[in-house]
Scaffold this motif. Structure first.
Motif, mmCIF file in Angstrom:
data_model
loop_
_atom_site.group_PDB
_atom_site.id
_atom_site.type_symbol
_atom_site.label_atom_id
_atom_site.label_comp_id
_atom_site.label_asym_id
_atom_site.label_seq_id
_atom_site.Cartn_x
_atom_site.Cartn_y
_atom_site.Cartn_z
ATOM 1 N N CYS A 19 0.855 -1.189 0.000
ATOM 2 C CA CYS A 19 0.000 0.000 0.000
ATOM 3 C C CYS A 19 0.887 1.233 0.000
ATOM 4 N N ASN A 147 -9.260 -2.142 0.388
ATOM 5 C CA ASN A 147 -8.059 -2.585 1.093
ATOM 6 C C ASN A 147 -7.941 -1.834 2.415
ATOM 7 N N ILE A 150 -4.797 0.521 2.804
ATOM 8 C CA ILE A 150 -4.875 1.816 2.124
ATOM 9 C C ILE A 150 -5.725 2.777 2.948
#
Length: 166
Positions: A19, A147, A150
């Protein structure tokens, strides 16, 4: 702009999860941001996904190269060691990174979490955080939509900026 220096085994694209989050803001003190970033006891004050930080070997309260520390995040109890630490000075970005790990065996998660804080032209500040992860838990996180890494790291950045402005 400055980029992350990745250790072997943690290069994005060759890891189980990656990320990247970044903000560029104006009129913010690099010294305030750096002090908040490298003091784990401050994290939970501006980032709700961080808890129970502590140092080993009577170190702290600010991170330093080689320090071992512990904190909890994303439901993981994370043991960590600072593997890069360069405080910002005029004309040079600040860099801090740690190797973290949680779990054992098939449930082990290994991460490299790195930060860059650098001054840009026109009184702007860039804050970049990137993390690569290895292990079965990392594969599960990578498959989760949205995600959580993130989103969580964006909350960390936004909270860091807000706290530094306060």
């Amino acid at each position: 702009m400055t980029s992350i220096q990745w250790p072997a085994g943690y290069v994005p694209g060759f890891s189980d999860n990656f990320c990247s989050n970044e903000v560029i803001v104006a009129n913010l003190s690099i010294d305030k941001v750096w002090a908040l970033l490298v003091t784990p006891a401050e994290w939970s004050g501006y980032y709700a996904n961080s808890a129970h930080p502590r140092f080993y070997e009577e170190r702290g309260p600010m991170l330093a190269l080689g320090d071992r520390f512990y904190f909890e995040t994303f439901g993981f109890p994370v043991e960590a060691e600072v593997v890069e630490y360069i405080a910002p000075v005029a004309g040079q970005a600040g860099r801090v990174a740690w190797h973290g790990w949680a779990g054992e065996g098939a449930e082990r998660l290994n991460v490299h979490h790195a930060w860059i804080v650098e001054e840009l032209s026109a009184n702007r500040l860039r804050i970049l955080t990137q993390e690569t992860q290895q292990g079965e838990p990392a594969k599960a996180l990578a498959a989760t939509v949205p995600n959580p890494m993130i989103n969580g790291h964006q909350e960390w950045l936004d909270g860091l900026v807000s706290a530094a402005r306060a």
